[in-house]
Design an enzyme around this catalytic site. Structure first.
Site, PDB file in Angstrom:
ATOM      1  CD  GLU A 157      14.163  12.869 -42.738  1.00 19.15           C
ATOM      2  OE1 GLU A 157      13.071  12.843 -43.372  1.00 19.15           O
ATOM      3  OE2 GLU A 157      15.226  13.563 -43.493  1.00 19.15           O
ATOM      4  CB  THR A 185      17.251   9.562 -40.567  1.00 22.32           C
ATOM      5  OG1 THR A 185      16.374  10.566 -40.811  1.00 22.32           O
ATOM      6  CG2 THR A 185      16.109   8.411 -41.260  1.00 22.32           C
ATOM      7  CE1 TYR A 216      16.239   8.219 -47.010  1.00 23.26           C
ATOM      8  CE2 TYR A 216      15.465  10.325 -45.062  1.00 23.26           C
ATOM      9  CZ  TYR A 216      16.198   9.632 -45.686  1.00 23.26           C
ATOM     10  OH  TYR A 216      17.770   9.921 -44.715  1.00 23.26           O
ATOM     11  CE  LYS A 261      18.431   5.156 -43.380  1.00 16.99           C
ATOM     12  NZ  LYS A 261      19.830   4.995 -44.541  1.00 16.99           N
TER      13      LYS A 261
HETATM   14  P1  NAD Z   1      23.952  10.822 -50.301  1.00 17.46           P
HETATM   15  O1  NAD Z   1      22.339  10.633 -51.645  1.00 17.46           O
HETATM   16  O2  NAD Z   1      24.475  12.003 -50.850  1.00 17.46           O
HETATM   17  O3  NAD Z   1      24.602   9.660 -50.987  1.00 17.46           O
HETATM   18  C1  NAD Z   1      24.498   8.168 -51.031  1.00 17.46           C
HETATM   19  C2  NAD Z   1      25.124   7.410 -51.054  1.00 17.46           C
HETATM   20  O4  NAD Z   1      25.038   6.002 -51.749  1.00 17.46           O
HETATM   21  C3  NAD Z   1      25.616   7.827 -52.875  1.00 17.46           C
HETATM   22  O5  NAD Z   1      27.275   7.712 -53.267  1.00 17.46           O
HETATM   23  C4  NAD Z   1      25.064   6.910 -54.182  1.00 17.46           C
HETATM   24  O6  NAD Z   1      25.602   6.459 -54.682  1.00 17.46           O
HETATM   25  C5  NAD Z   1      25.274   5.638 -52.769  1.00 17.46           C
HETATM   26  N1  NAD Z   1      24.417   4.566 -52.907  1.00 17.46           N
HETATM   27  C6  NAD Z   1      23.003   4.791 -53.423  1.00 17.46           C
HETATM   28  N2  NAD Z   1      22.436   3.489 -53.451  1.00 17.46           N
HETATM   29  C7  NAD Z   1      23.120   2.223 -53.951  1.00 17.46           C
HETATM   30  C8  NAD Z   1      23.311   1.416 -54.079  1.00 17.46           C
HETATM   31  N3  NAD Z   1      21.940   0.557 -54.342  1.00 17.46           N
HETATM   32  N4  NAD Z   1      24.427   0.365 -54.131  1.00 17.46           N
HETATM   33  C9  NAD Z   1      25.434   1.363 -53.665  1.00 17.46           C
HETATM   34  N5  NAD Z   1      25.331   2.628 -53.113  1.00 17.46           N
HETATM   35  C10 NAD Z   1      24.147   3.402 -53.079  1.00 17.46           C
HETATM   36  O7  NAD Z   1      23.335  10.579 -48.953  1.00 17.46           O
HETATM   37  P2  NAD Z   1      23.539  11.443 -47.887  1.00 17.46           P
HETATM   38  O8  NAD Z   1      23.257  12.635 -47.774  1.00 17.46           O
HETATM   39  O9  NAD Z   1      25.469  11.379 -47.764  1.00 17.46           O
HETATM   40  O10 NAD Z   1      23.731  10.179 -46.833  1.00 17.46           O
HETATM   41  C11 NAD Z   1      24.167   9.215 -46.104  1.00 17.46           C
HETATM   42  C12 NAD Z   1      23.385   8.155 -45.156  1.00 17.46           C
HETATM   43  O11 NAD Z   1      22.898   8.946 -44.024  1.00 17.46           O
HETATM   44  C13 NAD Z   1      22.045   7.796 -45.731  1.00 17.46           C
HETATM   45  O12 NAD Z   1      21.934   6.351 -45.471  1.00 17.46           O
HETATM   46  C14 NAD Z   1      20.594   8.689 -44.633  1.00 17.46           C
HETATM   47  O13 NAD Z   1      19.383   7.942 -44.614  1.00 17.46           O
HETATM   48  C15 NAD Z   1      21.508   8.838 -43.898  1.00 17.46           C
HETATM   49  N6  NAD Z   1      21.499   9.895 -43.203  1.00 17.46           N
HETATM   50  C16 NAD Z   1      21.608  11.403 -43.884  1.00 17.46           C
HETATM   51  C17 NAD Z   1      21.129  12.658 -43.345  1.00 17.46           C
HETATM   52  C18 NAD Z   1      21.172  13.540 -43.712  1.00 17.46           C
HETATM   53  O14 NAD Z   1      21.369  14.716 -43.823  1.00 17.46           O
HETATM   54  N7  NAD Z   1      22.265  13.772 -45.326  1.00 17.46           N
HETATM   55  C19 NAD Z   1      21.116  12.910 -42.358  1.00 17.46           C
HETATM   56  C20 NAD Z   1      20.762  11.596 -41.282  1.00 17.46           C
HETATM   57  C21 NAD Z   1      20.592  10.258 -41.613  1.00 17.46           C
END
Ligand code: NAD
Length: 348
Positions: free
Chosen positions: A132, A130, A156, A160
């Protein structure tokens, strides 16, 4: 190609999997623990495809991970599994340290053993991170490039950032072919209804208060989730191992501007209830709330020819319509998995 996607039942992971199944010939293994944030319904269109496999597994469970790698023999990993909600990380950071740091370590070790043990050429490990991790950007400063120093401010973003450093080190020290992406705020279908845009659409529809943190001046750089998923596929296929790519939509908006845009979209759809902006309420700010994030995506644009397909205005209008058409989905989640109580004030 056999691609193992961690966190594939989440918001972004499910978009990546839908694209991989729809637009490529890849075999896809979705490895997910299925936490509160998972959306198995987002994968209904892929569920019966013979190239799609699901494994319920915690990324911290190294013994299980090794078995999954042996069974499914991935050529590549796209690592998205994480605890992802900043407010939850303030109230309960332990889970974030466990999944985001310890889990990434477990996955790196498993991938390293898998890759070196069999001398797999072409193996790739794409870690999804991210913007962030770079902390708060002062007004007027240039957007974050890949060289921006790390300065995470929330539990968070700190976890990350730690994961990013582990991934980089496994590349430098052990020669694991790693790629890291740092993306700005995503929005679009299937985002868990505790994040800003879904909360505002739903509250506007239900006639409740639209809770804006602080003065609403915090700026985020928005990207539609399908554009992020397309960028990740491109980085996986054509990115340089060892490189990092910033991904963003060149769409900086203050939170209050986003909320007002949602209100305008709701006014157009429900004129009898307008103006929805009268439902806006300013509430206590998030502790440590970063003022501004903005991404300089020049590298991925120049090297890989990526660009977002949707403007923020188009994407937001389509997202509002999507939430209005999927009330059954978010009503069930709100009733069972995300009660409306305010999170993220534990530090105050
Ligand atoms: P989300 O919270 O919607 O989904 C996370 C998924 O990971 C879920 O399906 C959950 O069940 C699974 N999970 C959590 N802990 C776990 C574990 N210990 N073992 C296996 N699975 C596990 O998140 P998202 O918004 O889809 O984000 C996905 C990735 O992208 C993250 O790494 C986040 O840091 C990164 N990201 C998100 C954004 C955003 O705006 N949403 C932006 C940049 C980066």
């Amino acid at each position: 190609m056999r691609v193992l996607v961690t966190g594939g039942a989440g918001f972004i992971g499910s978009a990546v999997i839908r694209q991989l199944i729809r637009d490529t010939a890849a075999v896809v293994v979705n490895l997910d623990k299925i936490t509160y944030a998972a959306n198995p319904q987002a994968l209904e269109e892929t569920a019966t495809n013979p190239r799609y496999h699901e494994v319920r597994c915690d990324i911290c469970d190294r013994a299980r991970l090794a078995g999954v790698f042996e069974e499914h023999r991935p050529d590549a990993v796209i690592h998205l599994a994480a605890e992802s909600h900043v407010d939850r990380s303030i109230d309960g950071p332990a889970e974030f340290v466990q999944t985001n740091i310890v889990g990434t370590f477990a996955l790196l070790e498993t991938a390293r053993a898998w890759q070196t043990g069999r001398r797999r050429s072409g193996f790739r490990f794409l870690h999804v991170s991210t913007d962030e991790v770079f902390g708060s950007l002062a007004p007027g400063r240039s957007p974050f490039a890949e060289t921006a120093p790390y300065a995470p401010n929330s539990p968070y973003s700190a976890t990350k950032a730690a994961a990013d450093h582990l991934v980089r080190a496994w590349g430098e020290t052990y020669g694991l072919p790693v790629l890291i992406t740092n993306c700005s705020n995503n929005y679009g279908p299937w985002q868990f209804p505790e994040k800003l845009i879904p909360v505002m659409v739903i509250s506007a529809l239900e006639g409740g208060p639209l809770p804006v943190y602080g003065t609403g001046e915090n700026i985020r750089d928005w990207l539609h989730v399908e554009d992020h998923a397309a960028a990740l596929r491109l980085v996986l296929e054509r990115g340089r191992p060892g490189a990092r790519y910033n991904i963003g939509g060149d769409a900086e908006r203050s939170n209050i501007a986003v909320v007002r845009e949602i209100c305008a979209a709701m006014d157009a759809r429900f004129p009898g209830r307008s103006p929805h902006a009268r439902q806006i309420r300013f509430v206590a700010d998030r502790p440590g709330h970063d003022l501004r994030y903005a991404i300089d995506a020049a590298t991925i644009r120049r090297e890989l020819g990526w660009r977002p397909e949707r403007s923020f205005e188009e994407g937001l209008a389509a997202t509002v319509d999507w939430y209005l058409a999927h009330a059954d989905w978010w009503r069930t989640i709100r009733a069972t998995r995300c009660p409306g109580a305010r999170r993220g004030l534990a530090a105050v």
